[in-house]
Scaffold this motif. Structure first.
Motif, PDB file in Angstrom:
ATOM      1  N   LYS A 253      -1.388  -3.009  -6.501  1.00  0.00           N
ATOM      2  CA  LYS A 253      -1.925  -3.788  -5.384  1.00  0.00           C
ATOM      3  C   LYS A 253      -2.060  -2.975  -4.088  1.00  0.00           C
ATOM      4  O   LYS A 253      -2.738  -3.416  -3.155  1.00  0.00           O
ATOM      5  CB  LYS A 253      -1.040  -5.003  -5.123  1.00  0.00           C
ATOM      6  CG  LYS A 253      -1.059  -6.037  -6.246  1.00  0.00           C
ATOM      7  CD  LYS A 253      -0.105  -7.191  -5.937  1.00  0.00           C
ATOM      8  CE  LYS A 253      -0.119  -8.227  -7.048  1.00  0.00           C
ATOM      9  NZ  LYS A 253       0.835  -9.340  -6.778  1.00  0.00           N
ATOM     10  N   LYS A 256      -4.892   2.870  -3.523  1.00  0.00           N
ATOM     11  CA  LYS A 256      -6.338   2.790  -3.391  1.00  0.00           C
ATOM     12  C   LYS A 256      -7.040   3.971  -4.048  1.00  0.00           C
ATOM     13  O   LYS A 256      -6.539   5.095  -4.044  1.00  0.00           O
ATOM     14  CB  LYS A 256      -6.738   2.730  -1.910  1.00  0.00           C
ATOM     15  CG  LYS A 256      -6.441   1.401  -1.243  1.00  0.00           C
ATOM     16  CD  LYS A 256      -7.033   1.350   0.162  1.00  0.00           C
ATOM     17  CE  LYS A 256      -6.833  -0.016   0.794  1.00  0.00           C
ATOM     18  NZ  LYS A 256      -7.448  -0.092   2.148  1.00  0.00           N
ATOM     19  N   THR A 261      -8.177  -1.130  -3.766  1.00  0.00           N
ATOM     20  CA  THR A 261      -6.909  -1.076  -4.512  1.00  0.00           C
ATOM     21  C   THR A 261      -7.214  -1.110  -6.008  1.00  0.00           C
ATOM     22  O   THR A 261      -8.149  -1.792  -6.453  1.00  0.00           O
ATOM     23  CB  THR A 261      -6.002  -2.263  -4.140  1.00  0.00           C
ATOM     24  OG1 THR A 261      -6.716  -3.490  -4.332  1.00  0.00           O
ATOM     25  CG2 THR A 261      -5.544  -2.152  -2.698  1.00  0.00           C
TER      26      THR A 261
END
Length: 392
Positions: A253, A256, A261
């Motif tokens: 989460k 990136k 993400t």
């Protein structure tokens, strides 16, 4: 079958997490290199004993809690969720089960009471290089002097004494040897989990036999202790898997790539979902084995041969399934973290290492799987696991 923990067991698990969370020397916090990290935390062992963790399997007659295997599951599972390195099962519970089975009244009164309150650490010294877990031991005792070499002994440099399996007059037995006795040499190293373990060499060390049980009873006791130990270790492995899954999902989460993400990538989301399914299957299997074991309380002399076969067979079946799940979860957690996942500073690396260590206990994964394949019958799995395509 109700596989949920009761309120008291949930409270015990919460107490364990409160005690060990963010404790000094937490292995998942990175910091010191593996060469100097993960020393035996005597202060945490003492605090755990004050909480009653070392007393769980010990009868109330010896200042213990007289708890069942499900209570032990709750405690070791909680330790697993934190990747706490304390060898509670092998340094306290397994020795207590064996002493309760084989010890004389005097030995029980002395050893169990001291183990229960955390005053004595008496790990089992059973494994031998090149010898299977269930094979005859090569260590021998002659005229009260023990000679042999044992491997994979937990926290040997913190032990007060060792429970050593050996052969005397052609018969197997378990012997008590003081850690500071003449002829005892300890070589400490790290295991797959980066935790201190070691090789202990006995050269004519003074040994006291544990009770006067015959060969059949000694063998039965080791089988029972190994089975219960597998279940307790399995609980810890499930805890490790649950946190590995949680940590991995949280990482997806925030990490990136290409400006988004990585939880936005469908393939990674599917892999995380599969991890969740694998962890839930592991948890159910571990609790099923625990529920079966609850039907066989007491010491080895209360078990029939059929009961012992059921207990050991169930524990072995569950262990073999959990070993496969442990490998899968460790690999997926590392791969989904990428290169950072294999560094000592990353907490996930400790969970993966601990799951690898779980697969090496009590003779290792290959020996356990061979024993499971050679068994005359396979234990009945819970209905939720039958005909499930996810099971390899």
């Amino acid at each position: 079958m109700d596989l949920s923990l009761n309120d008291e067991q949930l409270m015990l698990a919460d107490a364990v997490r409160d005690l060990f969370s963010d404790s000094e020397g937490d292995p998942t916090a990175g910091g010191d290199s593996p060469e100097v990290a993960l020393e035996f935390r005597r202060d945490m062992w003492t605090q755990g004993a004050e909480l009653g963790l070392t007393a769980l399997p010990v009868a109330e007659d010896y200042d213990g809690a007289g708890a069942g295997i499900t209570d032990i599951w709750a405690a070791t599972h909680a330790l697993g969720t934190l990747c706490a390195p304390e060898p509670l099962t092998d340094a306290a519970h397994v020795p207590s089960w064996i002493i309760a089975d084989l010890g004389t009244a005097e030995q029980k009164a002395d050893l169990l009471a001291r183990i229960s309150v955390g005053e004595a650490i008496v790990p089992l010294a059973h494994a031998e290089a090149g010898t299977g877990w269930t094979s005859d031991r090569t260590a021998t005792v002659t005229d009260g002097a023990l000679t042999g070499t044992k491997t994979a002994v937990v926290v040997p440099d913190a032990a007060d004494a060792f429970l050593v399996t050996a052969v005397a007059d052609g018969e197997p037995g378990v012997f008590l040897v003081a850690a500071d006795a003449a002829g005892v040499t300890v070589d400490v190293h790290r295991n797959a989990e980066w935790v201190r373990t070691g090789t202990v060499t006995f050269e004519g060390a003074s040994a006291e036999r544990l009770g006067n049980a015959d060969a059949a009873t000694v063998t039965a006791s080791l089988r029972r202790a190994t089975a219960l130990g597998r279940i307790a270790h399995g609980a810890r492995a499930v805890g490790l898997m649950e946190t590995a899954l949680k940590t991995t999902v949280e990482y997806l989460k925030v990490r990136k790539q290409f400006g988004v993400t990585i939880n936005k990538f469908q393939a990674l989301t599917h892999r995380a979902a599969q991890m969740y399914s694998d962890v839930e299957l592991a948890r159910s299997t571990s609790l099923w084995a625990t529920a079966v074991a609850e039907a066989f309380p007491g010491t080895v002399d209360t078990l029939s041969a059929e009961d012992l076969d059921t207990l050991t067979g169930t524990a072995l079946d569950a262990h073999n399934f959990l070993s496969g799940q442990a490998r899968t979860i460790a690999q997926e957690a590392i791969q989904l973290h990428g290169g950072i996942g294999v560094t000592y500073e990353a907490g996930i690396s400790h969970y993966a290492a601990a799951l690898t260590g779980f697969r090496q206990i009590y003779g290792g994964e290959l020996e356990a799987r061979s024993a499971g394949e050679a068994a005359e019958a396979v234990s009945t799995a819970p209905s939720a696991l039958l005909d499930n395509a996810l099971i390899p």
